[in-house]
Design a protein around this motif. Structure first.
Motif, PDB file in Angstrom:
ATOM      1  N   THR A 185       9.817 -25.460  16.836  1.00  0.00           N
ATOM      2  CA  THR A 185       9.763 -25.015  18.232  1.00  0.00           C
ATOM      3  C   THR A 185       9.720 -23.500  18.271  1.00  0.00           C
ATOM      4  N   ASP A 186       8.959 -22.952  19.230  1.00  0.00           N
ATOM      5  CA  ASP A 186       8.928 -21.497  19.408  1.00  0.00           C
ATOM      6  C   ASP A 186       9.008 -21.187  20.896  1.00  0.00           C
ATOM      7  N   ALA A 187       9.139 -19.893  21.204  1.00  0.00           N
ATOM      8  CA  ALA A 187       9.248 -19.423  22.588  1.00  0.00           C
ATOM      9  C   ALA A 187       8.036 -18.601  22.981  1.00  0.00           C
ATOM     10  N   GLY A 188       6.889 -18.897  22.367  1.00  0.00           N
ATOM     11  CA  GLY A 188       5.678 -18.143  22.633  1.00  0.00           C
ATOM     12  C   GLY A 188       4.951 -18.615  23.886  1.00  0.00           C
ATOM     13  N   PRO A 189       3.686 -18.231  24.023  1.00  0.00           N
ATOM     14  CA  PRO A 189       2.917 -18.614  25.221  1.00  0.00           C
ATOM     15  C   PRO A 189       2.459 -20.059  25.234  1.00  0.00           C
ATOM     16  N   GLY A 190       2.599 -20.775  24.125  1.00  0.00           N
ATOM     17  CA  GLY A 190       2.168 -22.169  24.062  1.00  0.00           C
ATOM     18  C   GLY A 190       0.692 -22.305  23.729  1.00  0.00           C
ATOM     19  N   GLY A 246       8.739 -23.475  28.437  1.00  0.00           N
ATOM     20  CA  GLY A 246       7.983 -22.413  27.785  1.00  0.00           C
ATOM     21  C   GLY A 246       7.992 -22.567  26.284  1.00  0.00           C
ATOM     22  N   GLY A 247       6.930 -22.100  25.654  1.00  0.00           N
ATOM     23  CA  GLY A 247       6.823 -22.223  24.215  1.00  0.00           C
ATOM     24  C   GLY A 247       6.118 -23.508  23.806  1.00  0.00           C
ATOM     25  N   ALA A 248       5.973 -23.671  22.506  1.00  0.00           N
ATOM     26  CA  ALA A 248       5.264 -24.831  21.962  1.00  0.00           C
ATOM     27  C   ALA A 248       6.169 -25.582  21.003  1.00  0.00           C
ATOM     28  N   GLU A 249       5.797 -26.850  20.768  1.00  0.00           N
ATOM     29  CA  GLU A 249       6.548 -27.701  19.853  1.00  0.00           C
ATOM     30  C   GLU A 249       5.550 -28.488  19.007  1.00  0.00           C
ATOM     31  N   VAL A 250       5.662 -28.364  17.694  1.00  0.00           N
ATOM     32  CA  VAL A 250       4.814 -29.082  16.751  1.00  0.00           C
ATOM     33  C   VAL A 250       5.707 -30.018  15.938  1.00  0.00           C
ATOM     34  N   THR A 251       5.315 -31.291  15.862  1.00  0.00           N
ATOM     35  CA  THR A 251       6.128 -32.296  15.173  1.00  0.00           C
ATOM     36  C   THR A 251       5.325 -32.936  14.049  1.00  0.00           C
ATOM     37  N   LEU A 252       5.901 -32.892  12.830  1.00  0.00           N
ATOM     38  CA  LEU A 252       5.326 -33.581  11.678  1.00  0.00           C
ATOM     39  C   LEU A 252       6.109 -34.864  11.467  1.00  0.00           C
ATOM     40  N   THR A 253       5.406 -35.981  11.443  1.00  0.00           N
ATOM     41  CA  THR A 253       6.037 -37.275  11.196  1.00  0.00           C
ATOM     42  C   THR A 253       5.476 -37.830   9.900  1.00  0.00           C
TER      43      THR A 253
END
Length: 434
Positions: free
Chosen positions: A356-361, A409-416
Motif C-alpha cells: 500500500t502507498d499514499a501516492g496519487p493512485g 487515497g493511494g494505491a494497493e497492489v496484492t500478490l496472491t
C-alpha cells in the motif's frame, strides 16, 4: 458456413453436450408427437417399431452422456458420427410413418445446418449427401401414411398443422442451439487470443531475460575491478588520513557489493549457479529478510511491515520471487516516497502480499490494462516493465496480481500466490501425512 475446427479443446466438448441436450428434446418431442397423431388424430402408427427406435435413441444418448463425462476431447469424427446417428434415427421414424410424405421430413435441414456449423467441410458435404439419399430412399421405399392432406382446411388440416409444427420446431431449435454453439466458438476464439497474447508476453520476457543475463556477465568484470581498486584506495595514506574520504570509500564499496548481489540474483534467476546460492529457509523468514533488505537499501522515510502469515513453512529462497516483491515495493516508493506499507497474510492455501502507498493512485486506463508492458505513469519509454514482470512471475507460480485505488487515497497492489508453488514439497508431504 462450414469451418475447419480443432476439437481438442473445451469447445468440442461443449458442442457435443449441446447435441446431447438436443437429442433428449428430440426423444420427448417424438413421444409427444406419436401420442398426438396416434390417439388424437386417430391415425394408426406402428407403435412397437417406433417406440423401439426411440428406446435405442435414448440408450445411445445416455451412453454418450456417460462417455463425455469421462473423456474431455471431442474430435470432428466423433461429432460426425453423432450427427449420423441422429440422421439414421430420424430416417427410421420417417420410414415407419409415411416417408417423404411426412411433414416432419424437413427436420433433415436441422441436421444439415448443425453439420455446417460444427463439422469440417468434407463432413458437412457428406451429411448433405446422406440426408439427400435418405430423402430419396423414403420417397421410393416407404409406404404412404394415411394422412388427410386437405389443404383447403388451412390449419385444420393435419398435414398443414404438422408442417407448421415442423417449421416452428426447426426455427426454435436453430435459434437456441446455433446461438449456444456460436457462443462456444466465440469463447474458444477468446481463449486462443488470450493464449497468443500470453505467448507473445512470454517471448518478450525471454528476450529481456537473455539481455539481462548478458548484461550481468558483461558488468561482472568492471564491478570486480572497481571493488579491487576501492580496496586498494582504503589503504592509501591520502584516504586513511581523511575520515570523510574513507567513509565515502566505504559507501562506494557497499554500493558496488549491492550491484554485484543484484547481478548474482539475475544470473540465479536465469538458471546459472542455482545450486550454489539457493538456501533453505522458511516463508516467514524469507519475507522478513526481504523486507529488511529492501528497507535498508532504499531511501524510504516510513516503511510499515506486518507479517501476519502465522506459519513457519519451509521453502527455498527464490530470487525471482524476491525481486518480484521488491519491484512492487519500488513502484510504491516512487509514487509515495514518504510512506509504504507491506502486509503478509495467510488465506487458506495461499500467501497474500499487500503493498500500500499514499501516492496519487493508478489512472483508470492503467487499472484496466494492469501489468501490460510499457504502460506507466512515469513517462519513460521503458516504464511499466517492473509491473509487467511482476504479473508474469506471479502467473508462472500459479498466482495473480490485482491492483486498486484506495478510497482514502493511494494505491494497493496484492500478490496472491499458492503455497504449493513456493514451499518445499518434501516437507509439505510429511506435514500432510502427519
Amino acid at each position: 458456413m462450414a469451418r475447419t475446427t480443432d476439437y481438442g479443446d473445451a469447445t468440442g466438448l461443449e458442442n457435443m453436450q449441446q447435441l446431447i441436450q438436443l437429442r433428449w428434446m428430440a426423444v420427448v418431442g417424438q413421444v409427444a408427437t406419436i401420442a398426438v397423431v396416434h390417439y388424437g388424430f386417430g391415425i394408426r402408427l406402428p407403435l412397437d417399431q417406433m417406440l423401439a427406435v426411440l428406446a435405442f435413441l435414448a440408450a445411445f444418448n445416455a451412453a454418450s452422456q456417460l462417455r463425455w463425462r469421462i473423456h474431455r476431447d471431442v474430435s470432428n469424427g466423433e461429432l460426425f458420427v453423432a450427427l449420423l446417428v441422429d440422421v439414421a434415427m430420424l430416417t427410421a421414424q420417417l420410414y415407419l410413418s409415411g416417408g417423404a410424405a411426412n411433414p416432419f421430413v424437413f427436420l433433415y435441414l436441422l441436421q444439415v445446418i448443425l453439420g455446417a456449423v460444427l463439422l469440417e467441410a468434407w463432413s458437412t458435404w457428406t451429411i448433405v449427401g446422406i440426408t439427400s439419399a435418405c430423402f430419396a430412399g423414403l420417397a421410393i421405399f416407404s409406404g404412404p401414411l394415411q394422412l388427410p392432406i386437405e389443404h383447403g382446411q388451412g390449419l385444420l388440416s393435419p398435414y398443414i398443422l404438422g408442417m407448421l409444427i415442423c417449421f416452428g420446431l426447426n426455427a426454435a431449435l436453430l435459434v437456441v442451439f446455433i446461438s449456444r454453439i456460436s457462443r462456444n466458438l466465440r469463447a474458444r476464439d477468446a481463449r486462443l487470443a488470450a493464449l497468443r497474447e500470453r505467448a507473445a508476453e512470454e517471448e518478450h520476457i525471454v528476450r529481456m531475460g537473455l539481455l539481462a543475463s548478458g548484461a550481468a556477465h558483461d558488468l561482472g568484470t568492471p564491478l570486480a575491478t572497481l571493488s579491487v581498486i576501492l580496496g586498494d584506495w582504503r589503504h592509501l595514506p591520502h584516504f586513511t588520513s581523511d575520515p570523510e574520504l574513507l567513509a565515502e570509500i566505504d559507501e562506494m564499496q557497499a554500493q558496488v557489493q549491492r550491484c554485484k548481489a543484484t547481478l548474482s540474483g539475475i544470473l540465479l534467476s536465469a538458471g546459472e549457479a542455482r545450486g550454489e546460492s539457493s538456501l533453505e529457509t522458511t516463508v516467514s523468514t524469507f519475507l522478513d529478510d526481504t523486507a529488511e533488505e529492501w528497507r535498508s537499501t532504499r531511501p524510504v522515510l516510513a516503511f510499515e511491515y506486518e507479517n501476519r502469515f502465522g506459519h513457519d513453512l519451509p521453502m527455498v529462497s527464490d530470487s525471482a520471487l524476491k525481486q518480484t516483491l521488491c519491484n512492487v515495493l519500488d513502484n510504491a516508493l516512487q509514487a509515495s516516497p514518504d510512506w509504504v506499507r507491506l502486509e503478509a497474510t495467510h488465506d487458506g492455501d495461499t500467501l497474500r502480499l499487500t503493498v500500500t502507498d499514499a501516492g496519487p493512485g493508478f489512472a483508470p486506463g492503467m487499472l484496466a490494462d494492469f501489468g501490460k508492458p510499457y504502460l506507466s505513469t512515469k513517462g519513460r519509454p521503458e516504464g511499466g516493465l517492473g509491473l509487467f514482470l511482476v504479473v508474469n512471475v506471479a502467473r508462472t507460480l500459479g498466482g495473480k496480481v490485482s491492483a486498486r485505488n484506495r478510497p482514502e487515497g493511494g494505491a494497493e497492489v496484492t500478490l496472491t500466490l499458492p503455497l504449493a508453488s513456493i514451499i518445499l514439497e518434501e516437507e509439505e508431504d510429511e506435514g500432510n501425512g502427519s
